[in-house]
Motif scaffolding. Sequence first.
Motif, PDB file in Angstrom:
ATOM      1  N   ALA A   7      51.361  26.586  43.759  1.00  0.00           N
ATOM      2  CA  ALA A   7      50.004  25.887  44.252  1.00  0.00           C
ATOM      3  C   ALA A   7      49.380  27.024  45.101  1.00  0.00           C
ATOM      4  O   ALA A   7      50.320  27.546  46.085  1.00  0.00           O
ATOM      5  N   VAL A   8      48.323  27.737  44.858  1.00  0.00           N
ATOM      6  CA  VAL A   8      47.701  28.616  45.819  1.00  0.00           C
ATOM      7  C   VAL A   8      46.735  27.891  46.604  1.00  0.00           C
ATOM      8  O   VAL A   8      45.722  27.402  45.736  1.00  0.00           O
ATOM      9  N   VAL A   9      46.579  27.698  47.767  1.00  0.00           N
ATOM     10  CA  VAL A   9      45.729  26.951  48.413  1.00  0.00           C
ATOM     11  C   VAL A   9      45.032  27.914  49.549  1.00  0.00           C
ATOM     12  O   VAL A   9      45.513  28.857  49.919  1.00  0.00           O
ATOM     13  N   GLY A  10      44.162  27.131  50.277  1.00  0.00           N
ATOM     14  CA  GLY A  10      43.472  27.934  51.279  1.00  0.00           C
ATOM     15  C   GLY A  10      41.912  27.537  51.290  1.00  0.00           C
ATOM     16  O   GLY A  10      41.399  26.958  50.496  1.00  0.00           O
ATOM     17  N   PRO A  11      41.262  28.095  52.208  1.00  0.00           N
ATOM     18  CA  PRO A  11      39.796  27.736  52.277  1.00  0.00           C
ATOM     19  C   PRO A  11      39.057  28.598  51.313  1.00  0.00           C
ATOM     20  O   PRO A  11      39.524  29.613  50.729  1.00  0.00           O
ATOM     21  N   THR A  12      37.716  28.249  51.052  1.00  0.00           N
ATOM     22  CA  THR A  12      36.878  29.002  50.340  1.00  0.00           C
ATOM     23  C   THR A  12      36.707  30.297  50.706  1.00  0.00           C
ATOM     24  O   THR A  12      36.681  30.719  51.846  1.00  0.00           O
ATOM     25  N   ALA A  13      36.598  31.065  49.663  1.00  0.00           N
ATOM     26  CA  ALA A  13      36.212  32.687  49.717  1.00  0.00           C
ATOM     27  C   ALA A  13      37.457  33.379  50.220  1.00  0.00           C
ATOM     28  O   ALA A  13      37.096  34.642  50.537  1.00  0.00           O
ATOM     29  N   VAL A  14      38.533  33.018  50.514  1.00  0.00           N
ATOM     30  CA  VAL A  14      39.606  33.736  50.576  1.00  0.00           C
ATOM     31  C   VAL A  14      40.299  34.263  49.888  1.00  0.00           C
ATOM     32  O   VAL A  14      41.170  35.443  50.193  1.00  0.00           O
ATOM     33  N   GLY A  15      40.118  34.220  48.384  1.00  0.00           N
ATOM     34  CA  GLY A  15      40.837  35.086  47.434  1.00  0.00           C
ATOM     35  C   GLY A  15      41.960  34.070  46.512  1.00  0.00           C
ATOM     36  O   GLY A  15      42.776  34.937  45.898  1.00  0.00           O
ATOM     37  N   LYS A  16      41.876  32.798  46.229  1.00  0.00           N
ATOM     38  CA  LYS A  16      42.769  32.205  45.752  1.00  0.00           C
ATOM     39  C   LYS A  16      42.772  32.326  44.334  1.00  0.00           C
ATOM     40  O   LYS A  16      43.767  32.668  43.628  1.00  0.00           O
ATOM     41  N   THR A  17      41.428  32.431  43.737  1.00  0.00           N
ATOM     42  CA  THR A  17      41.169  32.621  42.466  1.00  0.00           C
ATOM     43  C   THR A  17      41.998  33.893  41.775  1.00  0.00           C
ATOM     44  O   THR A  17      42.891  34.028  40.777  1.00  0.00           O
ATOM     45  N   SER A  18      41.754  34.999  42.442  1.00  0.00           N
ATOM     46  CA  SER A  18      42.408  36.475  42.155  1.00  0.00           C
ATOM     47  C   SER A  18      43.846  36.228  42.111  1.00  0.00           C
ATOM     48  O   SER A  18      44.430  36.833  41.395  1.00  0.00           O
ATOM     49  N   ALA A  48      31.378  28.542  42.442  1.00  0.00           N
ATOM     50  CA  ALA A  48      32.159  29.730  42.381  1.00  0.00           C
ATOM     51  C   ALA A  48      33.175  29.637  41.181  1.00  0.00           C
ATOM     52  O   ALA A  48      34.436  30.290  41.512  1.00  0.00           O
ATOM     53  N   LYS A  49      32.815  29.190  40.209  1.00  0.00           N
ATOM     54  CA  LYS A  49      33.746  29.030  39.032  1.00  0.00           C
ATOM     55  C   LYS A  49      34.183  30.488  38.595  1.00  0.00           C
ATOM     56  O   LYS A  49      33.522  31.296  38.283  1.00  0.00           O
ATOM     57  N   VAL A  50      35.697  30.463  38.150  1.00  0.00           N
ATOM     58  CA  VAL A  50      35.952  31.628  37.658  1.00  0.00           C
ATOM     59  C   VAL A  50      35.416  32.153  36.462  1.00  0.00           C
ATOM     60  O   VAL A  50      34.940  31.394  35.522  1.00  0.00           O
ATOM     61  N   THR A  51      35.167  33.311  36.216  1.00  0.00           N
ATOM     62  CA  THR A  51      34.240  33.675  34.993  1.00  0.00           C
ATOM     63  C   THR A  51      35.239  34.143  34.010  1.00  0.00           C
ATOM     64  O   THR A  51      36.486  34.463  34.182  1.00  0.00           O
ATOM     65  N   LYS A  52      34.936  34.188  32.679  1.00  0.00           N
ATOM     66  CA  LYS A  52      35.991  34.555  31.674  1.00  0.00           C
ATOM     67  C   LYS A  52      36.175  35.856  31.941  1.00  0.00           C
ATOM     68  O   LYS A  52      37.471  36.293  31.357  1.00  0.00           O
ATOM     69  N   GLN A  53      35.496  36.905  32.221  1.00  0.00           N
ATOM     70  CA  GLN A  53      35.710  38.295  32.867  1.00  0.00           C
ATOM     71  C   GLN A  53      37.006  38.128  33.749  1.00  0.00           C
ATOM     72  O   GLN A  53      37.947  38.892  33.590  1.00  0.00           O
ATOM     73  N   GLU A  54      36.972  37.363  34.720  1.00  0.00           N
ATOM     74  CA  GLU A  54      38.064  37.283  35.774  1.00  0.00           C
ATOM     75  C   GLU A  54      39.395  36.821  35.128  1.00  0.00           C
ATOM     76  O   GLU A  54      40.203  37.134  35.666  1.00  0.00           O
ATOM     77  N   MET A  55      39.145  35.790  34.339  1.00  0.00           N
ATOM     78  CA  MET A  55      40.484  35.160  33.776  1.00  0.00           C
ATOM     79  C   MET A  55      41.203  36.124  32.875  1.00  0.00           C
ATOM     80  O   MET A  55      42.499  36.070  32.973  1.00  0.00           O
ATOM     81  N   GLY A  56      40.328  36.894  32.216  1.00  0.00           N
ATOM     82  CA  GLY A  56      41.133  38.023  31.520  1.00  0.00           C
ATOM     83  C   GLY A  56      41.770  37.295  30.250  1.00  0.00           C
ATOM     84  O   GLY A  56      41.122  36.273  29.711  1.00  0.00           O
TER      85      GLY A  56
END
Length: 311
Positions: A7-18, A48-56
């Motif tokens: 699980a990758v957790v933390g506050p918003t805008a910190v970089g969890k998605t990447s 701030a939903k992950v985009t198709k481009q970000e998903m790869g």
Amino acid sequence: MKNTVVAVVGPTAVGKTSLSIEIAKRFNGEVISGDSMQIYKQMDIGTAKVTKQEMGDVPHRMIDIKQADESFSVAEFQTSVRTSISDIIGENRLPIIAGGTGLYIQAALFEYNFAEEARDASYQKIIEQRINEYGIDFVYKQLQKADPEQAQRIHPNNIRRVIRALEVYERTGKTMSEHHEQQQPNSPYKPILIGLEMERELLYKRINNRVDVMMEEGLLEEVHSFYERGLEHSQSMKAIGYKEFIPYFKGEQSLQESVELLKRNSRRFAKRQFTWFKNKMDVTWYKISPEQKDEKFAIILENLAGKLTEK
């Protein structure tokens, strides 16, 4: 032997998605969204939903599974995520939950029992009638008296959650806060929790910038489309990024005031997220900055590789 779930957790805008995507690429994984609002279709910019481009090529689950007028509970999230985890493990891949909704992630990873908190439709009608007769402020004050800790977490306008918290207290004699505290920390999995944190002023600057970018990308139009559909009082529109613009559409405040309110609410939410994960879960924290992101991600990936090989 228990299966591993990262699980990758933390506050918003910190970089969890990447980070979650990097982990999935490195360790043949799939990402499960741990965000309570990204489940809603078409609510893309404000969440701030992950985009198709970000998903790869990395598969993502628990995104776009509900219409904006539908409700969603923690118990439903727990069931859905655990099904996703089983499916991913069945494909010999690594499940990776990424998100900032603490209670949802805790419920998915640990033995969180909802049996005692089953809904009572008849009770909901009683409270709704009370609200119609005396107003939400009257009922909210009842909640403040019965469960001040939970009342602090719930906005008075979030009628659904006010009703829920009062229902639990009056039916069981225990506050919802007490129910949460009594949950067992045991997990059906071997959870590895990775937390990302950032120097506060830097994080707040990133949050403010993110809101500006959202506005440029069409956030106002996105929110207005749901408002025009009459969804003002739906669960989805209670989310940060959406509710702040309702007064603007009603002519009660300026657009600039709405944007500043969104930035403030996002900063406060980030602080609450960090506090939740610090107090409720056993997380290994990594402090990152944009300049050292790649270097720190490399360290995290190496540390995770070591943990994944542990028996």
